[in-house]
Design an enzyme around this catalytic site. Structure first.
Site, PDB file in Angstrom:
ATOM      1  N   ASP A 172       1.106  -7.858   2.369  1.00 30.96           N
ATOM      2  CA  ASP A 172       1.254  -6.418   2.143  1.00 30.96           C
ATOM      3  C   ASP A 172       2.738  -6.050   2.056  1.00 30.96           C
ATOM      4  OD1 ASP A 172       0.892  -3.728   1.885  1.00 30.96           O
ATOM      5  OD2 ASP A 172      -0.317  -3.473   3.697  1.00 30.96           O
ATOM      6  N   SER A 175       4.129   1.748   8.672  1.00 30.23           N
ATOM      7  CA  SER A 175       3.828   0.888   7.526  1.00 30.23           C
ATOM      8  C   SER A 175       5.087   0.697   6.696  1.00 30.23           C
ATOM      9  CB  SER A 175       2.745   1.531   6.655  1.00 30.23           C
ATOM     10  OG  SER A 175       1.516   1.539   7.312  1.00 30.23           O
ATOM     11  N   HIS A 179       0.816  -1.221   0.000  1.00 33.11           N
ATOM     12  CA  HIS A 179       0.000   0.000   0.000  1.00 33.11           C
ATOM     13  C   HIS A 179       0.847   1.267   0.000  1.00 33.11           C
ATOM     14  CE1 HIS A 179       0.272  -0.274   4.556  1.00 33.11           C
ATOM     15  NE2 HIS A 179       0.302   1.040   4.432  1.00 33.11           N
TER      16      HIS A 179
END
Length: 724
Positions: free
Chosen positions: A218, A650, A82
């Protein structure tokens, strides 16, 4: 300062557990024996050498609001899917849908450049507190205080950035107790090497977001490039892979429960130093309004995107961001209530106040707390108006870009050091890239629908909260038919959404913009006036906070008598953790690892649980290769640890005690979303992709031979292949 105020009373002890986002300098203050007992097998000075101002921690890099890590000396960086989604979207079309299909460049010539993508590699950290505070005039009011501090920060950054390809910032710790100049090398040529299909990178979608058990891959891999002489340079076919001094080898053995790990990265912002009443305002107003407004915007984008394949691609990146913030807000509300965080913060504040009064210490801190509480009440009078203006970027792109162009024209007329920070010369290349990049996010039907929603909300504001630009262009009361017609006319007569015209506007003066007689620009110019006035009000408030909050924090730190972790502020941090599960509620215990079998079990053939055919076939054939865990007897997919993480983490590398990468952080569990306000070791769990799932995808599913050889996973030199 020889000792930073952040290290007040800092002594390492087992009670630290996973709490604490420690700066590189703070790591050296922790007890080496305690770190070794936890599982660190490297000398702390291998992590950070104060003489050089660098170390292994510099292998963790800033990837434009996310974190990442070098995993080779040849510039390969692993981060989250992402976090590089915008690059995937940039190169996607209905005819070549890389979002759905994924992308693998099996030679360097096939790697895809990311417009505006940058990677920052940390170089040094310097305490500049005395220099910053010395610039505040005696008796300065709050706005003068803010401007003086901001001016000094700009000057320090300007001096720091005289070196080529350097990106600097002055970061604030503990509300202004300490200011640190952060110096980083900025690499401006970033190219996509591998992104799995969206059904892997987002497996489970919003259903599984913030949840456990999780089965999401991810992750993605990019490469940083430099000029042939090793200096940073924009994209060029002549550029060569960046030579990374520090990188994290992949730990092919993975992790196991109770193993020590470290999560390194750039956590964005936490709120643990907030007063209880400030937290209560977030609970009562901010998060409910995020759910309300963002929820409406999500419904609009999904509805409009479903009508057109190209539109679906155009809104994908915006939709992804909105979904994340929307669900986060719900988790914050639930967590604040479940953990009684505000009540605990109120009790902690009262304990500090009683202690200070009894000891006759820190009277300035007590007065500061009282004034902060008083000022909080004053901000509520125009709260709804401020929320709408502060969240313009979440809505229609056209007005947002028009406001940006208007403000840029006005700010450019000022000397550089007097401009708002986001419009200084150092930001213009980024700003231009952003305005160009937005072209991929534009979808006119969604644009108009989003603007109509904004206008309706603005027209519903009370008499003291009116947005004059909206009233002028759309009238004071909402009429579906009239507003829709005015929006149609606004867009029909505008060139703001045309890339070539928008880039021409980027260099124009305010007079030139006005002379265009562009209706959307006219709306943007008037809206920009109100946004600028709001910024000035926020500057005055921030000046008051800079005067008051450090006094209160001094009292808090003095009362604590033990380590108090500084709030996250997008600077490089380390958190120490163990791989472990947790019990979210009575009678339930979650194990810390998930497997490939779990991916197959969740497969329904429908989004968001639609496993790509090639992944499903490989899994069902049990072609595990060397990536099967001997205990699980399966390929591990994700794992939990009790690291202290937040947004910005992240893509953070999760590494073992040897400094090898064992996973990539990408989320927190639902019960831990409100970790931003207070650490609860019982539920503080971050979610990581296991490196063995990464390697299984590259090896058994993609047969990414050249990449695996470059990473040292397959033997022999890389073999060039065609991209696919």
């Amino acid at each position: 300062m020889k000792k930073t105020l952040l290290l007040l009373a800092l002594v390492a002890a087992p009670a630290l557990a996973g709490e604490g986002k420690w700066t590189p300098q703070q790591v050296l203050e922790l007890d080496p024996a305690w770190l070794k007992a936890q599982g660190l097998q490297l000398p702390p000075k291998r992590l950070w050498d104060p003489k050089r101002g660098t170390g292994l921690l510099a292998g963790a890099v800033n990837v434009g609001g996310c974190s990442g890590a070098f995993i080779s000396s040849t510039g390969l960086v692993i981060t989250n899917h992402h976090c590089v989604f915008s690059i995937v979207q940039e190169h996607s079309s209905p005819q070549r849908d890389l979002i759905s299909q994924g992308f693998l460049a099996t030679n360097r010539e096939a790697e895809l450049p990311g417009k505006g993508s940058r990677i920052q590699v940390p170089r040094s950290f310097t305490d500049v507190t005395q220099q910053v505070l010395a610039t505040v005039p005696e008796g300065a009011d709050d706005l003068v205080r803010f401007k003086a501090i901001e001016r000094k920060q700009k000057e320090l950054v300007a001096e720091c950035e005289k070196r080529p390809a350097t990106r600097c910032q002055v970061s604030t710790f503990d509300g202004g107790l300490q200011y640190v100049l952060v110096d980083a090398v900025e690499l401006a040529d970033v190219r996509l090497v591998y992104a799995p299909p969206r059904a892997v990178g987002e497996f489970g979608g919003e259903v599984d977001n913030w949840m456990w058990p999780r089965h999401t891959g991810d992750f993605a891999i990019v490469r940083a490039y430099t000029a042939p002489d090793g200096t940073s340079a924009p994209y060029s076919a002549q550029n060569v892979p960046h030579k990374a001094e520090f990188f994290f080898p992949l730990a092919t053995q993975g992790v196991k429960p109770n193993q020590f790990v470290m999560v390194l990265g750039y956590p964005g912002i936490t709120f643990r130093a907030m007063l209880a009443e400030e937290m209560a305002e977030r609970q009562a107003r901010f998060y409910p309004r995020v759910i309300d407004v963002y929820g409406e915007y999500i419904r609009i984008l999904e509805e409009e995107g479903a009508k057109d394949p190209a539109g679906k691609i155009a809104v994908a990146s915006t939709l992804k961001s909105l979904h994340n913030r929307y669900k986060n807000a719900g988790g914050q509300l639930e967590g604040l209530k479940r953990g009684a965080i505000i009540e605990k913060q109120r009790e902690a504040e009262e304990a500090v106040a009683r202690w200070a009064e009894k000891k006759g210490k820190h009277p300035e801190g007590l007065r500061a707390r009282s004034e902060l509480l008083g000022r909080l009440k004053d901000t509520g009078k125009t709260w709804e108006r401020e929320f709408l203006l502060n969240n313009l970027r979440a809505g229609a792109k056209g007005p947002t870009m028009a406001v940006t162009l208007a403000r840029l024209a006005r700010e450019r007329a000022k000397p550089d050091l007097e401009r708002e920070p986001e419009f200084m010369e150092r930001e213009l290349a980024r700003l231009k890239d952003q305005l160009e990049r937005e072209q991929k996010n534009l979808f006119l039907p969604a644009e108009k629908h989003l603007l109509k929603a904004f206008v309706r909300r603005a027209q519903a504001l009370g008499p003291e909260e009116r947005i004059a630009a909206v009233d002028k262009h759309f009238g004071p009361t909402f009429s579906e038919k009239d507003v829709a017609a005015k929006i149609d006319a606004l867009y029909a007569g505008s060139k703001v959404l045309t890339l070539a015209d928008r880039l021409a506007m980027f260099g124009e003066t305010e007079a030139q913009l006005v002379a265009r007689k562009d209706p959307l620009l006219a709306f943007g110019l008037e809206l920009a006036t109100e946004v600028t006035a709001l910024d000035a009000l926020k500057d005055r408030r921030e000046g008051a906070a800079q005067r008051l909050r450090p006094e209160w924090r001094r009292a808090v730190l003095a009362h604590a008598g033990k380590p108090v972790a500084p709030d996250a502020n997008s600077t490089l941090r380390v958190t120490f953790a163990k791989v472990q599960g947790y019990s979210p509620r009575d009678g339930v215990f979650y194990t810390p690892q998930t497997t490939l079998s779990g991916v197959v079990a969740k497969h329904t053939g429908q989004e968001p649980f639609n496993v790509p055919d090639k992944v499903l076939a490989t899994a069902e054939a049990q072609r595990f290769g060397p990536w099967k865990d001997p205990v699980l007897k399966d390929v591990p997919v994700d794992f939990l640890a009790d690291a202290d993480t937040t947004g910005g983490n992240s893509g953070s590398p999760t590494v073992n005690g040897k400094g090898e990468l064992v996973g990539v952080n990408f989320d927190r569990v639902w019960e831990n979303v409100s970790n931003d306000f207070g650490f609860n070791p019982d539920v503080a769990r971050n979610v990581n992709v296991d490196v063995r799932y990464v390697l299984w995808m590259l090896d058994q599913v993609e047969d990414a031979d050249a990449l695996l050889r470059e990473l040292g996973i397959r033997k022999g030199p890389p073999v060039a292949q065609e991209s696919r």
